[in-house]
Design a protein around this motif. Structure first.
Motif, mmCIF file in Angstrom:
data_model
loop_
_atom_site.group_PDB
_atom_site.id
_atom_site.type_symbol
_atom_site.label_atom_id
_atom_site.label_comp_id
_atom_site.label_asym_id
_atom_site.label_seq_id
_atom_site.Cartn_x
_atom_site.Cartn_y
_atom_site.Cartn_z
ATOM 1 N N ARG A 1 -24.629 21.872 -29.607
ATOM 2 C CA ARG A 1 -23.303 21.291 -29.374
ATOM 3 C C ARG A 1 -22.259 22.353 -29.059
ATOM 4 N NH1 ARG A 1 -21.439 16.371 -33.209
ATOM 5 N NH2 ARG A 1 -19.971 16.168 -31.473
ATOM 6 N N LYS A 2 -22.465 23.571 -29.546
ATOM 7 C CA LYS A 2 -21.510 24.646 -29.284
ATOM 8 C C LYS A 2 -21.472 25.018 -27.805
ATOM 9 C CE LYS A 2 -22.393 26.634 -33.877
ATOM 10 N NZ LYS A 2 -22.924 27.834 -34.607
ATOM 11 N N HIS A 3 -22.511 24.680 -27.075
ATOM 12 C CA HIS A 3 -22.606 25.048 -25.656
ATOM 13 C C HIS A 3 -22.290 23.866 -24.733
ATOM 14 C CE1 HIS A 3 -24.649 28.942 -26.586
ATOM 15 N NE2 HIS A 3 -24.981 28.272 -27.667
ATOM 16 N N ALA A 4 -21.930 22.740 -25.308
ATOM 17 C CA ALA A 4 -21.697 21.539 -24.521
ATOM 18 C C ALA A 4 -20.273 21.483 -23.984
ATOM 19 C CB ALA A 4 -21.989 20.303 -25.363
ATOM 20 N N ALA A 5 -20.143 20.981 -22.763
ATOM 21 C CA ALA A 5 -18.817 20.743 -22.197
ATOM 22 C C ALA A 5 -18.167 19.541 -22.875
ATOM 23 C CB ALA A 5 -18.935 20.502 -20.687
ATOM 24 N N GLY B 1 -15.533 13.815 -26.609
ATOM 25 C CA GLY B 1 -14.932 13.843 -25.283
ATOM 26 C C GLY B 1 -15.817 13.282 -24.193
ATOM 27 N N LEU B 2 -16.836 12.516 -24.572
ATOM 28 C CA LEU B 2 -17.781 11.998 -23.587
ATOM 29 C C LEU B 2 -17.149 10.982 -22.655
ATOM 30 C CD1 LEU B 2 -20.846 11.470 -25.942
ATOM 31 C CD2 LEU B 2 -20.602 13.268 -24.227
ATOM 32 N N ALA B 3 -16.201 10.198 -23.171
ATOM 33 C CA ALA B 3 -15.630 9.101 -22.392
ATOM 34 C C ALA B 3 -14.959 9.593 -21.114
ATOM 35 C CB ALA B 3 -14.626 8.324 -23.240
ATOM 36 N N GLY B 4 -14.427 10.811 -21.155
ATOM 37 C CA GLY B 4 -13.743 11.337 -19.975
ATOM 38 C C GLY B 4 -14.660 12.013 -18.980
ATOM 39 N N ALA B 5 -15.937 12.166 -19.317
ATOM 40 C CA ALA B 5 -16.833 12.919 -18.437
ATOM 41 C C ALA B 5 -18.088 12.156 -18.038
ATOM 42 C CB ALA B 5 -17.230 14.236 -19.126
ATOM 43 N N VAL B 6 -18.768 11.562 -19.004
ATOM 44 C CA VAL B 6 -20.090 10.988 -18.732
ATOM 45 C C VAL B 6 -20.052 9.759 -17.833
ATOM 46 C CG1 VAL B 6 -22.080 9.869 -19.823
ATOM 47 C CG2 VAL B 6 -21.154 11.997 -20.762
ATOM 48 N N PRO B 7 -19.204 8.739 -18.080
ATOM 49 C CA PRO B 7 -19.242 7.555 -17.219
ATOM 50 C C PRO B 7 -19.011 7.868 -15.744
ATOM 51 C CG PRO B 7 -18.024 7.073 -19.215
ATOM 52 C CD PRO B 7 -18.275 8.557 -19.215
ATOM 53 N N ALA B 8 -18.035 8.702 -15.454
ATOM 54 C CA ALA B 8 -17.762 9.046 -14.054
ATOM 55 C C ALA B 8 -18.916 9.821 -13.435
ATOM 56 C CB ALA B 8 -16.471 9.863 -13.972
ATOM 57 N N HIS C 1 -25.738 19.103 -14.291
ATOM 58 C CA HIS C 1 -25.523 18.945 -15.727
ATOM 59 C C HIS C 1 -26.806 18.456 -16.395
ATOM 60 C CE1 HIS C 1 -21.470 18.496 -14.013
ATOM 61 N NE2 HIS C 1 -20.995 18.918 -15.171
ATOM 62 N N TYR C 2 -26.881 18.723 -17.679
ATOM 63 C CA TYR C 2 -27.928 18.145 -18.521
ATOM 64 C C TYR C 2 -27.246 17.254 -19.556
ATOM 65 C CZ TYR C 2 -31.143 21.627 -16.620
ATOM 66 O OH TYR C 2 -31.915 22.394 -15.777
ATOM 67 N N LEU C 3 -27.775 16.051 -19.713
ATOM 68 C CA LEU C 3 -27.275 15.129 -20.731
ATOM 69 C C LEU C 3 -28.372 14.976 -21.783
ATOM 70 C CD1 LEU C 3 -24.997 13.253 -21.673
ATOM 71 C CD2 LEU C 3 -26.080 11.408 -20.361
ATOM 72 N N LEU D 1 -23.313 16.848 -23.280
ATOM 73 C CA LEU D 1 -23.278 17.117 -21.842
ATOM 74 C C LEU D 1 -23.126 18.621 -21.637
ATOM 75 C CD1 LEU D 1 -23.233 15.846 -18.982
ATOM 76 C CD2 LEU D 1 -20.719 15.887 -19.151
ATOM 77 N N ILE D 2 -24.135 19.235 -21.030
ATOM 78 C CA ILE D 2 -24.160 20.683 -20.870
ATOM 79 C C ILE D 2 -24.207 21.031 -19.388
ATOM 80 C CG2 ILE D 2 -25.407 22.811 -21.435
ATOM 81 C CD1 ILE D 2 -26.598 21.366 -23.825
#
Length: 292
Positions: free
Chosen positions: A233-237, A134-141, A191-193, A271-272
C-alpha cells in the motif's frame, strides 16, 4: 525458494521451511526431549488447465468472500489457468496436487468483452466508488476509459501458508511480464490493480446496544490477512477498503457467539503505477525477509 520454471522450460523452484512453532518449543523446553522440526518443500508451477481449475476456483472463492457468488468463478478460473506463462501456483509434493496459493495478472482491456471480466470491471468500479480511500477518483475512470491497459492482479493463499513463499511468486511474476512484453504479448500495463482482503476485529452483536456496536466498528484497527499488503500500500497511487455487498447474507453472528471478538472481512484494492510495481515487489521481499 529457487526461481520458478522459465517460459520455455519445465523446471521448478522449491523452499524448505522449518516449522517456527516447533523451533520455539525447542528453545523454550526445559527438559531434554528432542523436538521435531517439520520441513516442508513448497514448489512453484505454471498453470496447467488439466490440473489447476478447481484449486484456483476455491482460492478465488476465498478471495472474494461472500461476494464470490456475484461472479462466474468457473469462467474466471478458466481464463487464469489458460495463461500458463504468467503467474504461479504454489504446491507441496507434486504438480498434480491442488494449489496452496496462486498469483496472476489479467489484462482488463484485452479481456473486457468476456463475461467474467466484464462482471469484475463493473464490480470493482462500484466498490471503488464506495471505498474509504482515494480509489473513487482514479479507478472508475481508468476502468471505463478502455484505452489504458490495466493489469488486474489476483492473489490468494490458504490462511496457514508461511509468508516466505510469497516474495518468489511476485518476483517470478515481474520476470514473466517482462519476458511477455519482449515477446510482444499484451502485458505492457499503465497500472496494476491489486485485489486483496483485509479485516477488522468486531465485537459480537449479542447483548450489545446499537451504539456500542457502531463504536466498536469505528475503533477497530485494520488488519491484514496478507502481511505483504501493508507494505504494498505504501507504493500505491491510490488504495482503499470496501465492504462486501453480500456480507450480511451468509455470516451468522452465532459463529462467534462464544468469542469475545469476531472478524469483519472487507475487500482491499491497491492501484499501482507500472513504473512503481517492481519497486513494490522488491519491498515485499525485504519486508517479509526482515520480519522472519
Amino acid at each position: 525458494m529457487g526461481k520458478k520454471r522459465s517460459r520455455e522450460s519445465d523446471g521448478q523452484g522449491d523452499i524448505s521451511m522449518a516449522d517456527p512453532a516447533a523451533e520455539k518449543r525447542d528453545e523454550d523446553s526445559s527438559d531434554d526431549e528432542d523436538m521435531d522440526i517439520v520441513n516442508v518443500d513448497f514448489e512453484l508451477f505454471n498453470y496447467d488447465s488439466q490440473i489447476d481449475f478447481h484449486g484456483v476456483k476455491t482460492l478465488l472463492r476465498q478471495l472474494f468472500d461472500t461476494d464470490a457468488q456475484l461472479f462466474d468463478l468457473s469462467g474466471l478460473s478458466d481464463l487464469i489457468v489458460e495463461q500458463n506463462t504468467i503467474g504461479s501456483t504454489c504446491k507441496v509434493d507434486d504438480k498434480a496436487n491442488d494449489a496452496y496459493a496462486f498469483l496472476t495478472v489479467l489484462n482488463l482491456q484485452e479481456h473486457r468483452a468476456k463475461p467474467p471480466v466484464a462482471q469484475l470491471i463493473e464490480y470493482l468500479t462500484e466498490r471503488a466508488k464506495s471505498s474509504d480511500g482515494g480509489l473513487a477518483g482514479a479507478v472508475p475512470a481508468l476502468l471505463a476509459s478502455g484505452k489504458q491497459h490495466v493489469g488486474l492482479v489476483l492473489a490468494e493463499r490458504l490462511l496457514n501458508m508461511p509468508a516466505e513463499v510469497i516474495p518468489p511468486m511476485w518476483t517470478c511474476l515481474v520476470d514473466e511480464i517482462e519476458a511477455a512484453v519482449e515477446d510482444k504479448e499484451p502485458y505492457e500495463f499503465s497500472h496494476y490493480l491489486v485485489v486483496s482482503r483485509t479485516y477488522r476485529e468486531v465485537a459480537s452483536s449479542l447483548d450489545q446496544s446499537e451504539r456500542r456496536q457502531k463504536k466498536a466498528r469505528e475503533e477497530a484497527a485494520l488488519q491484514y490477512f496478507h502481511p505483504e499488503d501493508e507494505e504494498m500500500r505504501k507504493h500505491a497511487a491510490a488504495s482503499g477498503t470496501y465492504d462486501f455487498t453480500k456480507e450480511g447474507e451468509s455470516v451468522a453472528d452465532s459463529k462467534r457467539a462464544f468469542q469475545e471478538m469476531g472478524i469483519k472481512p472487507c475487500g482491499l484494492m491497491m492501484l499501482i503505477e507500472a513504473d512503481k510495481f517492481q519497486g513494490a515487489v522488491q519491498a515485499i521481499g525485504e519486508y517479509i525477509g526482515s520480519a522472519t
